[in-house]
Scaffold this motif. Structure first.
Motif, mmCIF file in Angstrom:
data_model
loop_
_atom_site.group_PDB
_atom_site.id
_atom_site.type_symbol
_atom_site.label_atom_id
_atom_site.label_comp_id
_atom_site.label_asym_id
_atom_site.label_seq_id
_atom_site.Cartn_x
_atom_site.Cartn_y
_atom_site.Cartn_z
ATOM 1 N N MET A 72 47.471 -26.309 12.145
ATOM 2 C CA MET A 72 47.308 -25.801 13.506
ATOM 3 C C MET A 72 48.632 -25.859 14.278
ATOM 4 S SD MET A 72 44.170 -24.942 13.664
ATOM 5 C CE MET A 72 42.699 -25.214 12.665
ATOM 6 N N ILE A 73 48.962 -24.756 14.910
ATOM 7 C CA ILE A 73 50.098 -24.740 15.833
ATOM 8 C C ILE A 73 49.672 -25.325 17.174
ATOM 9 C CG2 ILE A 73 51.718 -23.288 17.108
ATOM 10 C CD1 ILE A 73 52.393 -23.540 14.157
ATOM 11 N N HIS A 74 48.464 -24.974 17.594
ATOM 12 C CA HIS A 74 47.935 -25.453 18.878
ATOM 13 C C HIS A 74 46.628 -26.204 18.663
ATOM 14 C CE1 HIS A 74 49.981 -21.496 20.181
ATOM 15 N NE2 HIS A 74 50.831 -22.490 20.379
ATOM 16 N N GLN A 75 46.553 -27.390 19.209
ATOM 17 C CA GLN A 75 45.329 -28.184 19.113
ATOM 18 C C GLN A 75 44.284 -27.750 20.145
ATOM 19 O OE1 GLN A 75 44.762 -30.560 16.731
ATOM 20 N NE2 GLN A 75 46.733 -30.010 15.815
ATOM 21 N N LYS A 76 44.686 -26.933 21.097
ATOM 22 C CA LYS A 76 43.775 -26.387 22.103
ATOM 23 C C LYS A 76 44.046 -24.894 22.251
ATOM 24 C CE LYS A 76 43.890 -30.692 24.833
ATOM 25 N NZ LYS A 76 44.983 -31.345 24.070
ATOM 26 N N SER A 77 43.003 -24.151 22.618
ATOM 27 C CA SER A 77 43.136 -22.703 22.744
ATOM 28 C C SER A 77 44.018 -22.314 23.928
ATOM 29 C CB SER A 77 41.758 -22.064 22.915
ATOM 30 O OG SER A 77 41.888 -20.674 23.129
ATOM 31 N N LEU A 78 44.921 -21.371 23.684
ATOM 32 C CA LEU A 78 45.773 -20.815 24.740
ATOM 33 C C LEU A 78 45.187 -19.548 25.338
ATOM 34 C CD1 LEU A 78 49.344 -21.045 23.137
ATOM 35 C CD2 LEU A 78 48.389 -22.550 24.851
ATOM 36 N N ALA A 79 44.112 -19.030 24.763
ATOM 37 C CA ALA A 79 43.571 -17.735 25.177
ATOM 38 C C ALA A 79 43.127 -17.755 26.636
ATOM 39 C CB ALA A 79 42.399 -17.350 24.281
ATOM 40 N N LEU B 180 37.687 -25.572 21.033
ATOM 41 C CA LEU B 180 38.445 -24.588 20.268
ATOM 42 C C LEU B 180 39.880 -25.018 19.975
ATOM 43 C CD1 LEU B 180 37.367 -21.265 22.001
ATOM 44 C CD2 LEU B 180 36.274 -22.461 20.092
ATOM 45 N N TYR B 181 40.319 -24.716 18.753
ATOM 46 C CA TYR B 181 41.738 -24.812 18.419
ATOM 47 C C TYR B 181 42.430 -23.554 18.945
ATOM 48 C CZ TYR B 181 41.161 -28.654 15.000
ATOM 49 O OH TYR B 181 40.909 -29.862 14.391
ATOM 50 N N GLY B 182 43.756 -23.579 18.935
ATOM 51 C CA GLY B 182 44.530 -22.400 19.290
ATOM 52 C C GLY B 182 45.022 -21.701 18.036
ATOM 53 N N ASN B 183 46.303 -21.392 17.995
ATOM 54 C CA ASN B 183 46.860 -20.684 16.842
ATOM 55 C C ASN B 183 46.927 -21.574 15.603
ATOM 56 O OD1 ASN B 183 47.193 -18.226 18.026
ATOM 57 N ND2 ASN B 183 49.394 -18.409 18.374
ATOM 58 N N ALA B 184 46.710 -20.936 14.454
ATOM 59 C CA ALA B 184 46.746 -21.626 13.166
ATOM 60 C C ALA B 184 47.690 -20.890 12.214
ATOM 61 C CB ALA B 184 45.346 -21.694 12.566
ATOM 62 N N ILE B 185 48.120 -21.592 11.182
ATOM 63 C CA ILE B 185 48.992 -21.012 10.157
ATOM 64 C C ILE B 185 48.123 -20.397 9.070
ATOM 65 C CG2 ILE B 185 50.875 -21.447 8.534
ATOM 66 C CD1 ILE B 185 51.438 -24.036 10.164
ATOM 67 N N LEU B 186 48.348 -19.119 8.811
ATOM 68 C CA LEU B 186 47.569 -18.357 7.830
ATOM 69 C C LEU B 186 48.351 -18.102 6.554
ATOM 70 C CD1 LEU B 186 46.077 -15.493 10.028
ATOM 71 C CD2 LEU B 186 44.709 -16.892 8.475
ATOM 72 N N THR B 187 47.652 -18.089 5.429
ATOM 73 C CA THR B 187 48.225 -17.599 4.189
ATOM 74 C C THR B 187 47.104 -17.038 3.331
ATOM 75 O OG1 THR B 187 49.746 -18.099 2.360
ATOM 76 C CG2 THR B 187 48.056 -19.746 2.855
ATOM 77 N N GLU C 185 35.704 -32.224 10.838
ATOM 78 C CA GLU C 185 34.511 -32.362 11.672
ATOM 79 C C GLU C 185 34.613 -31.471 12.911
ATOM 80 O OE1 GLU C 185 33.715 -36.424 12.594
ATOM 81 O OE2 GLU C 185 33.487 -37.027 10.499
ATOM 82 N N ARG C 186 35.801 -31.393 13.473
ATOM 83 C CA ARG C 186 35.988 -30.521 14.635
ATOM 84 C C ARG C 186 35.869 -29.053 14.223
ATOM 85 N NH1 ARG C 186 41.377 -30.210 18.507
ATOM 86 N NH2 ARG C 186 40.709 -28.428 19.739
ATOM 87 N N VAL C 187 36.361 -28.708 13.037
ATOM 88 C CA VAL C 187 36.214 -27.341 12.534
ATOM 89 C C VAL C 187 34.736 -26.978 12.444
ATOM 90 C CG1 VAL C 187 36.564 -25.822 10.543
ATOM 91 C CG2 VAL C 187 38.411 -27.332 11.283
ATOM 92 N N GLN C 188 33.924 -27.921 11.958
ATOM 93 C CA GLN C 188 32.486 -27.671 11.872
ATOM 94 C C GLN C 188 31.889 -27.453 13.255
ATOM 95 O OE1 GLN C 188 30.341 -27.494 8.870
ATOM 96 N NE2 GLN C 188 29.340 -26.439 10.576
ATOM 97 N N LYS C 189 32.348 -28.208 14.242
ATOM 98 C CA LYS C 189 31.861 -28.037 15.614
ATOM 99 C C LYS C 189 32.211 -26.647 16.149
ATOM 100 C CE LYS C 189 31.977 -32.938 16.951
ATOM 101 N NZ LYS C 189 32.612 -33.951 17.827
ATOM 102 N N VAL C 190 33.397 -26.182 15.821
ATOM 103 C CA VAL C 190 33.799 -24.836 16.246
ATOM 104 C C VAL C 190 32.877 -23.793 15.622
ATOM 105 C CG1 VAL C 190 35.614 -23.088 16.123
ATOM 106 C CG2 VAL C 190 36.216 -25.459 16.637
#
Length: 339
Positions: free
Chosen positions: A114-121, A222-229, A304-309
């Protein structure tokens, strides 16, 4: 005489070979032996994306064995599709938008940090355009890049704040034009990250203050930005993924510790950068990137937080049917940074 001629010829050949070798080395330069990697930012080349250029400038990618080409992304969904299709090896996208998209189509991508632990949207407006709080959004036109984080996640935000998302119209527009579109009054709000406020206010010739409706304030899960591959890259080359992620997050660490320095580096690669605006963006981004748990490193992921999301998105009908996605479908936890 014949022996002497042979020696001379051999010396000439060796000399040419040496010159050729030297020239070959010059052509490849210091990137010889590095693995070429393509990377997409999440959304343009704003100050919030400076950390990737910091990692490039300071040699973190090179030290990890990579020759990285950074290109501007145009929103989460497009970044996902380009990574899935092999046009890019890595990219940045909003985690919520990634999960929602994967709930609709099975793209071969995964997140690895995760780049951001909280959503920037957010939806951003200006004073005097008729938007003071979320209730004012109904009946308004919102400018945004189609497929952007803000637009994809908006129905979840709308449900949480108690408005009808179908009564809000999104108007498609390229990212660079959004601040001017808002300032002109052609739309009453734009999809924007909260760190984009300095850019929005600078673009307004009437010097109005921004009105920010942050998704993260009403959706703290919500998390913010994440690293994708790509999923195959994560499975087949886990060491590469870890090295790349580590190098990128070193750039992030430097950027939030020295926002002004990171902004100057960004300007070197993107000459149109406004250093003052980029610096302010990075300052605003800092609290969103740092984990709540002081013992966790930058980029950390909590399953666990991912599951909550995912549960939240299912409840909001953003992912159907409920339980259609598991954490392993959206994140490769084993490759994420750990304390």
């Amino acid at each position: 005489m014949r022996l002497r001629r042979s020696v001379v010829a051999l010396t000439a050949v060796l000399g040419l070979a040496l010159v050729s070798a030297c020239n070959s080395g010059d052509d490849k330069g210091s990137d010889e032996g590095l693995q070429k990697i393509s990377y997409l930012t999440s959304f343009g080349q704003f100050g919030r994306e400076a950390y990737a250029y910091v990692a490039l400038e300071k040699g973190y990618f090179k030290d990890a064995g990579f020759d990285v080409k950074i290109s501007p992304g145009s929103g989460t969904v497009d970044v996902m599709k380009q990574v899935a299709g092999g046009q890019a090896d890595y990219g940045i996208g909003d985690f919520t938008a990634i999960a929602i998209t994967l709930g609709k189509q099975k793209l071969p991508v995964t997140t690895v940090g995760m780049i951001h632990q909280k959503s920037l949207a957010a939806i951003v407006s200006l004073e005097g355009l008729g938007i003071k709080d979320a209730k004012d959004l109904e009946g308004k036109n919102i400018g945004d890049q189609p497929g952007s984080t803000n637009q994809v996640t908006f129905p979840v935000y709308a449900q949480r704040v108690g408005i009808d998302d179908k009564k809000v119209s999104f108007v498609g527009a390229p990212p660079p034009t959004l601040p001017q579109l808002l300032s002109s009054g052609k739309v009453q709000g734009i999809g924007q990250f909260v760190v984009g406020v300095p850019l929005v206010e600078k673009a307004d010739d009437k010097h109005r203050k921004a009105v920010v409706l942050s998704y993260g304030k009403v959706l703290p899960e919500l998390y913010g930005n994440a690293i994708l591959t790509r999923t195959d890259l994560a499975k087949e080359k886990p060491d590469q993924v870890k090295k790349f992620t580590t190098a990128l997050l070193k750039g992030l660490d430097d950027a939030i510790k020295d926002p002004a320095g990171a902004a100057e580096i960004l300007k070197k690669y993107v000459p149109t950068t406004d250093v003052t605006v980029a610096t302010e963006e990075l300052k605003l981004m800092t609290p969103f990137s740092k984990p709540d748990n002081a013992g966790d490193p930058l980029g950390a992921v909590d399953p666990e937080r991912v599951q909550k999301v995912l549960d939240l998105l299912s409840t909001a009908s953003a992912i159907q049917p409920a339980g259609a996605l598991k954490p392993a479908d959206v994140v490769t936890v084993d490759l994420a940074p750990k304390g």
